[in-house]
Design a protein around this motif. Sequence first.
Motif, PDB file in Angstrom:
ATOM      1  N   VAL A 158      39.225  38.822  33.389  1.00  0.00           N
ATOM      2  CA  VAL A 158      40.616  38.369  33.299  1.00  0.00           C
ATOM      3  C   VAL A 158      40.663  36.935  33.812  1.00  0.00           C
ATOM      4  O   VAL A 158      40.128  36.636  34.883  1.00  0.00           O
ATOM      5  CB  VAL A 158      41.570  39.254  34.122  1.00  0.00           C
ATOM      6  CG1 VAL A 158      43.020  38.984  33.722  1.00  0.00           C
ATOM      7  CG2 VAL A 158      41.241  40.734  33.961  1.00  0.00           C
ATOM      8  N   ALA A 159      41.284  36.058  33.046  1.00  0.00           N
ATOM      9  CA  ALA A 159      41.275  34.643  33.380  1.00  0.00           C
ATOM     10  C   ALA A 159      42.683  34.083  33.531  1.00  0.00           C
ATOM     11  O   ALA A 159      43.652  34.610  32.974  1.00  0.00           O
ATOM     12  CB  ALA A 159      40.532  33.852  32.302  1.00  0.00           C
ATOM     13  N   ASN A 160      42.770  33.010  34.290  1.00  0.00           N
ATOM     14  CA  ASN A 160      43.991  32.219  34.414  1.00  0.00           C
ATOM     15  C   ASN A 160      43.809  30.989  33.531  1.00  0.00           C
ATOM     16  O   ASN A 160      42.936  30.158  33.783  1.00  0.00           O
ATOM     17  CB  ASN A 160      44.200  31.812  35.878  1.00  0.00           C
ATOM     18  CG  ASN A 160      45.474  31.012  36.090  1.00  0.00           C
ATOM     19  OD1 ASN A 160      45.761  30.075  35.352  1.00  0.00           O
ATOM     20  ND2 ASN A 160      46.212  31.369  37.127  1.00  0.00           N
ATOM     21  N   THR A 261      42.059  39.390  44.876  1.00  0.00           N
ATOM     22  CA  THR A 261      41.947  38.997  43.468  1.00  0.00           C
ATOM     23  C   THR A 261      43.289  39.121  42.759  1.00  0.00           C
ATOM     24  O   THR A 261      43.606  38.329  41.871  1.00  0.00           O
ATOM     25  CB  THR A 261      40.906  39.855  42.740  1.00  0.00           C
ATOM     26  OG1 THR A 261      41.228  41.244  42.900  1.00  0.00           O
ATOM     27  CG2 THR A 261      39.505  39.590  43.284  1.00  0.00           C
ATOM     28  N   SER A 262      44.098  40.107  43.156  1.00  0.00           N
ATOM     29  CA  SER A 262      45.385  40.320  42.487  1.00  0.00           C
ATOM     30  C   SER A 262      46.357  39.177  42.742  1.00  0.00           C
ATOM     31  O   SER A 262      47.258  38.929  41.939  1.00  0.00           O
ATOM     32  CB  SER A 262      46.005  41.643  42.941  1.00  0.00           C
ATOM     33  OG  SER A 262      46.240  41.643  44.339  1.00  0.00           O
ATOM     34  N   ASP A 263      46.174  38.467  43.862  1.00  0.00           N
ATOM     35  CA  ASP A 263      47.009  37.308  44.160  1.00  0.00           C
ATOM     36  C   ASP A 263      46.316  35.999  43.780  1.00  0.00           C
ATOM     37  O   ASP A 263      46.955  35.058  43.323  1.00  0.00           O
ATOM     38  CB  ASP A 263      47.355  37.275  45.652  1.00  0.00           C
ATOM     39  CG  ASP A 263      48.257  38.416  46.077  1.00  0.00           C
ATOM     40  OD1 ASP A 263      49.175  38.753  45.308  1.00  0.00           O
ATOM     41  OD2 ASP A 263      48.040  38.972  47.165  1.00  0.00           O
ATOM     42  N   ASP A 275      38.825  43.083  36.310  1.00  0.00           N
ATOM     43  CA  ASP A 275      39.830  44.054  36.749  1.00  0.00           C
ATOM     44  C   ASP A 275      40.226  44.955  35.595  1.00  0.00           C
ATOM     45  O   ASP A 275      39.737  44.805  34.467  1.00  0.00           O
ATOM     46  CB  ASP A 275      41.048  43.367  37.345  1.00  0.00           C
ATOM     47  CG  ASP A 275      41.552  44.104  38.587  1.00  0.00           C
ATOM     48  OD1 ASP A 275      41.527  45.361  38.597  1.00  0.00           O
ATOM     49  OD2 ASP A 275      41.964  43.427  39.551  1.00  0.00           O
ATOM     50  N   GLY A 276      41.113  45.914  35.897  1.00  0.00           N
ATOM     51  CA  GLY A 276      41.439  46.962  34.951  1.00  0.00           C
ATOM     52  C   GLY A 276      42.835  46.846  34.375  1.00  0.00           C
ATOM     53  O   GLY A 276      43.626  45.958  34.747  1.00  0.00           O
TER      54      GLY A 276
END
Length: 423
Positions: A158-160, A261-263, A275-276
């Motif tokens: 997952v990327a920003n 990682t979620s933030d 991530d999922g």
Amino acid sequence: MRQSHFVAAVAVTVIGGMVLAGCAATGGTADEPVTVTFWGTYGNGGNSAQTDVLENELIPAFEEANPGIEVDYVDMPYDGLKQKLTTSAAGGELPDLIRSDIGWVAQFAELGVFKQLDGEMSGFDDLAGAVYPGTLETTSWDGHYYGLPLNTNTRVLVANQSALDAAGVSSPPGTFDDLRVLADALAGKGIAAFADSGLNAWNVMPWIWSAGGDIADEDLTTSTGYLDSDASVAGVQLLVDLYQEGAIPNLITGNTGATSTSDGLPSGEYATILDGPWMQEIWAGQYPDFTPVYAPVPAGDGGSISVVGGESIVVTEATEHADAAYKFVEFTQSEEYQLGMAKAGQMTVKPEFAAAQAEIAPFYEAFSNQLETARARLPIPQAGEVDTILNTELVPAFEGQVSVKEALTAAAEQIDALLAENQ
């Protein structure tokens, strides 16, 4: 109205020196309907959407199609289910069906709590052949299958996009080399190329498999020669090199004070994570302006391979109503059940429903594609010990105290001992 009835034949299972009395259905007729009890965790974390679908739509549909069988669903907190399962098994008070974490299947199969389905349940082979291979692997123990996949998930990259833009790249890294290029481009910009929150099998096996390595042989007899192979070393070495260059934060080695990682991903502190699918809803609520970009795990010499998560549907040895329980297991594999739960946030275990699932939520497509090659962690009762071994041995390698080869060799020797316990 004719209704099913099952005459019980007593079976006894010994668990850790304790006797578990159970029953096996033999078939018959009676005036009263059969009730099968189903323990699960669909409401974990206050997720009423899944329990609402199960109790108000799916179970009624099953009962209507199967007169004479009623399903009593009992929801439990996720953290409490395993403890309840353990204590209830010792006391002989198990339900007929359980929504089990995939990591528990081998442990409770070995203890004689979960019922073997291959060779016992009519139509099992056809049902097993219709699910993602990696999900089926999670239900195996000692050459047999003790459940069927119920819902699944996997990790993708997952990327920003803003972070990628800062590096001058248009898309997430597709290969190991691309990840190195991304790290070089972000050097000095205050953005980590990648982040993860540990060194368990859940975290490191995608890199090892994608590099062409493995944790053990196919027969689960040895880890030495596999976990410490050149390919496995290469998969971990990628992460170690990036960590020592400052491109991966020390969250991966256990710094609880580091940004999660979620933030860190939506804030732009991290460019990519693994991530999922559950994160989509979380970010929509917490970071409504963030649009995650989903992509396959970066490919190495072994391809792009991730890890399987999820839950299985299992039948306990204590059931007095095996035939009725089997009917419900079969129902959970149907389009009605699988897509009904997909609407409530659970991924289907069957490739044939992937396109319809993507119509429900398009972001699922990236995860369905990754599941085509995703694999299960070691299906052994001591899976938790494997995680401890990997974490313990790999942290010194990341910190430069030992080589990756030395760390994986030490881990393989300890895993060999666990595998030997199961022979």
